[in-house]
Scaffold this motif. Structure first.
Motif, short mmCIF file in Angstrom:
data_model
loop_
_atom_site.label_atom_id
_atom_site.label_comp_id
_atom_site.label_asym_id
_atom_site.label_seq_id
_atom_site.Cartn_x
_atom_site.Cartn_y
_atom_site.Cartn_z
N ALA A 297 0.81 -1.11 -0.07
CA ALA A 297 -0.01 0.03 0.15
C ALA A 297 0.73 1.20 -0.13
O ALA A 297 0.58 2.42 -0.37
N GLU A 298 1.95 1.23 0.69
CA GLU A 298 3.07 2.36 0.69
C GLU A 298 3.83 2.38 -0.68
O GLU A 298 4.49 3.37 -0.83
N GLY A 299 3.52 1.62 -1.65
CA GLY A 299 4.28 1.64 -2.97
C GLY A 299 5.64 0.65 -2.99
O GLY A 299 6.18 0.93 -4.00
N GLY A 300 5.93 0.14 -1.85
CA GLY A 300 7.19 -0.63 -1.90
C GLY A 300 6.64 -2.07 -2.35
O GLY A 300 5.48 -2.52 -2.45
N VAL A 301 7.66 -3.14 -2.39
CA VAL A 301 7.43 -4.40 -2.87
C VAL A 301 7.31 -5.31 -1.73
O VAL A 301 7.68 -4.76 -0.72
N THR A 302 6.39 -6.14 -1.70
CA THR A 302 6.17 -6.99 -0.51
C THR A 302 7.47 -8.05 -0.22
O THR A 302 8.38 -8.25 -1.55
N GLN A 303 7.46 -8.60 0.90
CA GLN A 303 8.47 -9.61 1.08
C GLN A 303 8.50 -10.68 0.35
O GLN A 303 9.59 -11.28 -0.42
N ARG A 304 7.44 -11.01 -0.26
CA ARG A 304 7.01 -12.20 -1.14
C ARG A 304 7.66 -12.03 -2.44
O ARG A 304 8.39 -12.98 -2.86
N ALA A 305 7.35 -10.84 -2.98
CA ALA A 305 8.01 -10.37 -4.37
C ALA A 305 9.71 -10.48 -4.11
O ALA A 305 10.13 -10.92 -5.04
N LEU A 306 10.34 -10.05 -2.90
CA LEU A 306 11.84 -10.06 -2.93
C LEU A 306 12.26 -11.49 -2.92
O LEU A 306 13.15 -11.95 -3.53
N GLU A 307 11.28 -12.37 -2.02
CA GLU A 307 11.62 -13.82 -1.93
C GLU A 307 11.72 -14.51 -3.30
O GLU A 307 12.39 -15.35 -3.88
N ARG A 308 10.54 -14.24 -4.18
CA ARG A 308 10.47 -14.84 -5.69
C ARG A 308 11.66 -14.29 -6.31
O ARG A 308 11.84 -15.20 -7.22
N MET A 309 11.95 -13.02 -6.31
CA MET A 309 13.18 -12.45 -7.11
C MET A 309 14.36 -13.27 -6.80
O MET A 309 15.00 -13.79 -7.83
N ILE A 310 14.71 -13.62 -5.62
CA ILE A 310 15.71 -14.25 -5.22
C ILE A 310 15.63 -15.68 -5.75
O ILE A 310 16.62 -16.30 -6.33
N LEU A 311 14.49 -16.35 -5.59
CA LEU A 311 14.48 -17.72 -6.13
C LEU A 311 14.33 -17.82 -7.62
O LEU A 311 15.16 -18.79 -8.06
N PHE A 312 13.81 -16.78 -8.30
CA PHE A 312 14.18 -16.77 -9.68
C PHE A 312 15.58 -16.63 -10.21
O PHE A 312 16.09 -17.31 -11.04
N LEU A 313 16.33 -15.75 -9.37
CA LEU A 313 17.75 -15.77 -9.91
C LEU A 313 18.61 -16.96 -9.41
O LEU A 313 19.48 -17.36 -10.09
N SER A 314 18.24 -17.43 -8.40
CA SER A 314 18.85 -18.87 -7.95
C SER A 314 18.61 -19.74 -8.56
O SER A 314 19.56 -20.63 -9.01
N LYS A 315 17.52 -19.75 -9.72
CA LYS A 315 17.50 -20.85 -10.39
C LYS A 315 18.05 -20.57 -11.77
O LYS A 315 17.93 -21.58 -12.70
N HIS A 316 18.42 -19.45 -12.27
CA HIS A 316 19.10 -19.13 -13.24
C HIS A 316 20.32 -19.67 -13.55
O HIS A 316 21.36 -19.86 -12.47
N PRO A 317 20.76 -20.41 -14.55
CA PRO A 317 22.03 -21.14 -14.95
C PRO A 317 23.47 -20.34 -14.56
O PRO A 317 24.29 -20.87 -13.85
#
Length: 131
Positions: free
Chosen positions: A21-41
């Motif tokens: 609501a404040e315009g920042g990203v959620t903790q879940r979004a940050l977790e998903r970003m790191i998961l996405f990056l971690s799966k990259h070759p």
């Protein structure tokens, strides 16, 4: 179950689509970003802390994706900018410690490019040009 029946499962075009609501990203979004990056070759060398004799003699601020994930889960990292700064630190450490032609430098550059592309929906070069 169709995707139309489950709107929470829709594909996210950019991690900035998940905002608080404040315009920042959620903790879940940050977790998903790191998961996405971690799966990259390109991430395979950066999943855990570097364990190499003399590494910390040269690198004063070691960083890896596992540590970033932990910092997010502890709420020490709360913004996408902080995530990107940590990925940039991973890149900078790899460039500083390794020879320019190594797979570590190539993969660190690719990982940084992927992170910026996912966070902003544009290439790293495009992002730099807009600044």
């Amino acid at each position: 179950v169709s995707l139309a029946a489950a709107p929470h499962r829709r594909k996210i075009r950019s991690w900035t689509d998940i905002v608080t609501a404040e315009g920042g990203v959620t903790q879940r979004a940050l977790e998903r970003m790191i998961l996405f990056l971690s799966k990259h070759p390109a991430a395979k060398h950066f999943l855990r802390p570097v364990v190499h004799a003399g590494y910390t003699d040269w690198i004063t601020k070691p960083m890896d994706l596992g540590t970033v994930r932990q910092l997010i889960s502890e709420a020490s990292i709360t913004t996408m900018e902080e995530v990107l700064n940590h990925v940039r630190l991973i890149h900078d450490n790899a460039v500083y410690y390794n020879e320019p032609h190594t797979v570590y430098v190539r993969h660190a550059k690719k990982l940084l490019e992927v992170a910026f592309s996912q966070a902003f929906g544009v290439s790293l070069e495009h992002h730099r040009a807009r600044r």
